[in-house]
Scaffold this motif. Structure first.
Motif, short mmCIF file in Angstrom:
data_model
loop_
_atom_site.label_atom_id
_atom_site.label_comp_id
_atom_site.label_asym_id
_atom_site.label_seq_id
_atom_site.Cartn_x
_atom_site.Cartn_y
_atom_site.Cartn_z
N PRO A 1 1.00 2.95 -7.61
CA PRO A 1 2.21 4.14 -7.80
C PRO A 1 1.82 5.07 -7.79
O PRO A 1 0.77 5.65 -7.85
N THR A 2 2.73 6.03 -6.97
CA THR A 2 2.57 7.52 -6.86
C THR A 2 3.33 8.09 -7.96
O THR A 2 4.47 7.66 -8.22
N ILE A 3 2.52 9.10 -8.69
CA ILE A 3 3.44 9.90 -9.70
C ILE A 3 3.57 11.25 -9.42
O ILE A 3 2.52 12.07 -9.17
N GLY A 4 4.93 11.60 -9.23
CA GLY A 4 5.13 13.15 -8.71
C GLY A 4 5.23 13.97 -9.70
O GLY A 4 5.71 13.83 -10.91
N ILE A 5 4.53 15.26 -9.48
CA ILE A 5 5.19 16.71 -10.19
C ILE A 5 5.25 17.38 -9.02
O ILE A 5 4.20 17.82 -8.69
N GLY A 6 6.61 17.88 -8.84
CA GLY A 6 6.79 18.90 -7.90
C GLY A 6 6.71 18.10 -6.56
O GLY A 6 6.05 18.64 -5.30
N ALA A 7 6.89 16.78 -6.44
CA ALA A 7 6.53 15.98 -5.12
C ALA A 7 7.86 15.18 -4.90
O ALA A 7 7.66 14.28 -3.99
N SER A 8 9.04 15.50 -5.37
CA SER A 8 10.31 14.82 -5.11
C SER A 8 10.23 13.25 -5.61
O SER A 8 9.59 12.71 -6.34
N VAL A 9 11.61 12.91 -5.49
CA VAL A 9 12.09 11.79 -5.89
C VAL A 9 11.68 10.57 -5.24
O VAL A 9 11.74 9.51 -5.61
N GLU A 10 10.87 10.67 -4.23
CA GLU A 10 10.41 9.88 -3.35
C GLU A 10 9.28 9.15 -3.94
O GLU A 10 8.73 7.98 -3.60
N CYS A 11 8.59 9.59 -4.96
CA CYS A 11 7.30 9.15 -5.73
C CYS A 11 8.06 7.80 -6.64
O CYS A 11 8.99 7.59 -6.92
N ASP A 12 6.94 6.88 -6.82
CA ASP A 12 7.21 5.80 -7.71
C ASP A 12 7.33 6.20 -9.19
O ASP A 12 8.09 5.31 -9.78
N GLY A 13 6.99 7.47 -9.73
CA GLY A 13 7.41 7.69 -10.84
C GLY A 13 7.24 9.34 -11.19
O GLY A 13 6.99 9.98 -10.24
N GLN A 14 7.20 9.89 -12.17
CA GLN A 14 7.63 11.26 -12.32
C GLN A 14 6.52 11.69 -13.69
O GLN A 14 6.86 10.81 -14.48
N ILE A 15 6.13 12.87 -13.62
CA ILE A 15 5.54 13.38 -14.66
C ILE A 15 5.72 14.99 -14.99
O ILE A 15 5.94 15.45 -13.91
N LEU A 16 6.06 15.27 -16.03
CA LEU A 16 6.16 16.73 -16.25
C LEU A 16 5.43 17.09 -17.46
O LEU A 16 4.88 16.38 -18.31
N VAL A 17 5.12 18.56 -17.38
CA VAL A 17 4.60 19.07 -18.80
C VAL A 17 5.49 19.15 -19.73
O VAL A 17 6.61 20.11 -19.55
N LEU A 18 5.22 18.64 -20.84
CA LEU A 18 6.50 18.66 -22.01
C LEU A 18 7.01 19.99 -22.33
O LEU A 18 8.20 20.21 -22.44
N GLU A 19 6.01 20.84 -22.47
CA GLU A 19 6.34 22.61 -22.78
C GLU A 19 7.20 22.81 -21.70
O GLU A 19 8.07 23.69 -21.94
N ASP A 20 7.12 22.56 -20.57
CA ASP A 20 7.78 22.89 -19.43
C ASP A 20 8.96 22.50 -19.58
O ASP A 20 10.37 23.41 -19.33
N MET A 21 9.39 21.23 -19.70
CA MET A 21 10.90 20.71 -19.61
C MET A 21 11.40 20.97 -21.09
O MET A 21 12.74 20.78 -21.25
N LEU A 22 10.74 21.44 -22.18
CA LEU A 22 11.36 21.88 -23.39
C LEU A 22 11.60 23.33 -23.28
O LEU A 22 12.22 24.03 -24.38
#
Ligand code: KIV
Length: 270
Positions: free
Chosen positions: A205-226
């Motif tokens: 699996p590819t886990i994207g951060i700033g790499a689009s919805v094409e990845c198999d999953g997503q990650i964000l830094v919690l404090e950024d999305m809050l």
């Protein structure tokens, strides 16, 4: 090792890998027990990222993050969670020198925190190290594209793949870490077309951060999305504006102490 008991039943590394091409893998960073306990209910894995140096400790980059700090936060996140796989970042300087040094430091992280896997930055050049760790029982998540520990070499936080000539080397990185045994790979700061190609190229699996919805999953830094940071990168979706909410609460508390309305009758022991 984390126990698989009635109360602690964590997502495993093979379960994450098997999700490739099935359902999207959900992940956030978390650095301490109380936020991790909330995040734990909703994600597949939690990353104790070395971004904690900047987010929690006010550092200018992740380069100054010591191993002991990662271990301390890793332990806190393990204490707060029971469901998600916990992955702890190997900080700058703890794995690049040789596979043996990487092994010694990864063992410290695994033993002292009880986490389920480590993450390290780098593609083809780190493949021998990834293989060395995996063959000795340490699951490794790789991290390619924009690798914050190398920003001094890259000349800053630069989106990767804007120049098509660079695509092959990123694809080679992804293939190399997959063949070395990484169970998943973070694609950071990468143009969508390249992330899509890599996601099709490899079996993990590819886990994207700033790499689009094409990845198999997503990650964000919690404090950024809050919404807790002064600056928000383009790729972050802000789900709550906690910064102003915290500021308002702190300022009302300060006023109440200064005008002696806190503590009031209901808040006093008699
Ligand atoms: O340190 C971190 O938080 C990370 C994520 C950005 C993937 O490596």
């Amino acid at each position: 090792m984390s126990k698989q008991t009635e109360t602690v039943r964590r997502m495993t590394v093979p379960q994450i890998t098997r999700r490739k091409g099935k359902s999207p893998i959900v992940s956030l960073t978390s650095y301490h027990a109380h936020t991790a306990a909330i995040v734990d209910k909703h994600v597949d894995f939690i990353l104790v990222g070395d971004s904690l140096g900047m987010v929690m400790h006010g550092m200018d980059s992740t380069l100054g993050v010591p191993l002991d700090l990662m271990i301390m936060h890793g332990k806190a996140v393990m204490r707060g969670t029971s469901k998600a796989l916990v992955v702890v970042d190997m900080p700058f300087g703890t794995y690049e020198e040789s596979p043996e040094v990487a092994f010694r430091n990864a063992v410290r992280i695994m033993k002292e925190t009880g986490c389920g896997a480590v993450k390290l930055e780098g593609g083809a050049q780190m493949a021998p190290t990834i293989r060395f760790l995996v063959e000795r029982g340490i699951p490794v998540m790789a991290h390619i594209g924009l690798t914050p520990q190398s920003t001094n070499v890259m000349g800053g936080f630069k989106t990767q793949g804007r120049d098509r000539d660079s695509w092959q080397s990123h694809r080679d990185d992804a293939t190399a870490v997959t063949e070395a045994g990484a169970f998943a790979v973070v694609l950071e700061g990468m143009v969508e077309e390249l992330a899509a190609l890599i996601t099709k190229d490899i079996a993990i699996p590819t886990i994207g951060i700033g790499a689009s919805v094409e990845c198999d999953g997503q990650i964000l830094v919690l404090e950024d999305m809050l919404g807790m940071n002064a600056w928000t990168p383009k790729f972050v979706r802000v789900y709550a504006e906690l910064g102003p909410i915290i500021e308002d609460a702190v300022s009302r508390y300060a006023d109440d102490v200064r005008n002696r309305s806190f503590p009031a009758e209901a808040e006093v022991y008699r």
